[in-house]
Design a protein around this motif. Structure first.
Motif, PDB file in Angstrom:
ATOM      1  N   PRO A   1       0.799  -1.228   0.000  1.00  0.00           N
ATOM      2  CA  PRO A   1       0.000   0.000   0.000  1.00  0.00           C
ATOM      3  C   PRO A   1       0.831   1.279   0.000  1.00  0.00           C
ATOM      4  O   PRO A   1       0.283   2.369  -0.166  1.00  0.00           O
ATOM      5  CB  PRO A   1      -0.809  -0.115   1.300  1.00  0.00           C
ATOM      6  N   ASN A   2       2.141   1.153   0.183  1.00  0.00           N
ATOM      7  CA  ASN A   2       3.004   2.338   0.261  1.00  0.00           C
ATOM      8  C   ASN A   2       3.405   2.805  -1.130  1.00  0.00           C
ATOM      9  O   ASN A   2       4.524   2.592  -1.590  1.00  0.00           O
ATOM     10  CB  ASN A   2       4.235   2.034   1.129  1.00  0.00           C
ATOM     11  N   ILE A   3       2.447   3.455  -1.778  1.00  0.00           N
ATOM     12  CA  ILE A   3       2.607   3.947  -3.149  1.00  0.00           C
ATOM     13  C   ILE A   3       2.320   5.439  -3.155  1.00  0.00           C
ATOM     14  O   ILE A   3       1.338   5.882  -2.554  1.00  0.00           O
ATOM     15  CB  ILE A   3       1.608   3.230  -4.095  1.00  0.00           C
ATOM     16  N   VAL A   4       3.158   6.211  -3.821  1.00  0.00           N
ATOM     17  CA  VAL A   4       2.905   7.648  -3.957  1.00  0.00           C
ATOM     18  C   VAL A   4       2.906   8.030  -5.436  1.00  0.00           C
ATOM     19  O   VAL A   4       3.517   7.366  -6.270  1.00  0.00           O
ATOM     20  CB  VAL A   4       3.950   8.505  -3.200  1.00  0.00           C
ATOM     21  N   THR A   5       2.213   9.118  -5.718  1.00  0.00           N
ATOM     22  CA  THR A   5       2.141   9.625  -7.085  1.00  0.00           C
ATOM     23  C   THR A   5       3.377  10.456  -7.378  1.00  0.00           C
ATOM     24  O   THR A   5       3.714  11.370  -6.623  1.00  0.00           O
ATOM     25  CB  THR A   5       0.891  10.514  -7.255  1.00  0.00           C
ATOM     26  N   LEU A   6       4.054  10.137  -8.456  1.00  0.00           N
ATOM     27  CA  LEU A   6       5.206  10.916  -8.891  1.00  0.00           C
ATOM     28  C   LEU A   6       4.785  11.931  -9.944  1.00  0.00           C
ATOM     29  O   LEU A   6       5.161  13.099  -9.882  1.00  0.00           O
ATOM     30  CB  LEU A   6       6.297   9.999  -9.462  1.00  0.00           C
ATOM     31  N   LYS A   7       3.966  11.476 -10.898  1.00  0.00           N
ATOM     32  CA  LYS A   7       3.647  12.357 -12.032  1.00  0.00           C
ATOM     33  C   LYS A   7       2.331  11.948 -12.667  1.00  0.00           C
ATOM     34  O   LYS A   7       2.004  10.771 -12.759  1.00  0.00           O
ATOM     35  CB  LYS A   7       4.774  12.254 -13.058  1.00  0.00           C
ATOM     36  N   MET A   8       1.599  12.953 -13.099  1.00  0.00           N
ATOM     37  CA  MET A   8       0.415  12.747 -13.922  1.00  0.00           C
ATOM     38  C   MET A   8       0.693  13.505 -15.217  1.00  0.00           C
ATOM     39  O   MET A   8       0.992  14.696 -15.189  1.00  0.00           O
ATOM     40  CB  MET A   8      -0.833  13.313 -13.237  1.00  0.00           C
TER      41      MET A   8
END
Length: 137
Positions: free
Chosen positions: A44-51
């Motif tokens: 669950p340890n996921i972060v958004t880098l780029k859209m």
């Protein structure tokens, strides 16, 4: 593409022109994409880098159901790139129409927020799945 989530457009999410706020849609896409990336990475340890660029194709109105789909574009050592698409569902026609789409990059992190490798076995399986899909197209 894989089905990830459904959202229902509420009155509180509508702007002055009667359409869903674009920022709300971006939030929906980000949440669904992160959930799918976490599922694929088994963490669950996921972060958004780029859209990347988001193309808004059709409006979403009050009570529209929006289905969000995603598929893996690439998988790196600690990142996963997904194509994410939102489609509104027309109950009368039993038809989905694309509302918007984008490509998003997520990074697996540790508890200090540092990038951490995705299990190599998961990457190998994903690479094989992507390769199989490309051969079928």
């Amino acid at each position: 593409m894989h089905y990830v989530a459904t959202k229902i457009c509420r009155t509180s999410e509508i702007g002055i022109n009667g359409n869903l706020f674009g920022g709300t849609m971006l939030s929906w896409l980000d949440e669904a994409g992160a959930a799918y990336a976490g599922y694929l990475c088994r963490d669950p340890n996921i972060v958004t880098l780029k859209m990347e660029e988001v193309l808004f194709k059709r409006p979403v109105k009050i009570s529209h159901h929006v289905r969000i789909y995603a598929r893996v574009y690439t998988m790196g050592k600690s990142s996963i790139t997904l194509d994410v698409e939102a489609r509104r569902f027309d109950f009368d026609k039993e038809l989905e129409e694309s509302v918007c789409s984008t490509r998003m990059v997520y990074v697996k992190i540790d508890h200090q927020g540092n990038p951490t490798p995705i299990d190599p076995r998961l990457r190998e399986n994903m690479d094989q799945s992507i390769s199989d899909l490309m051969q079928r197209l």
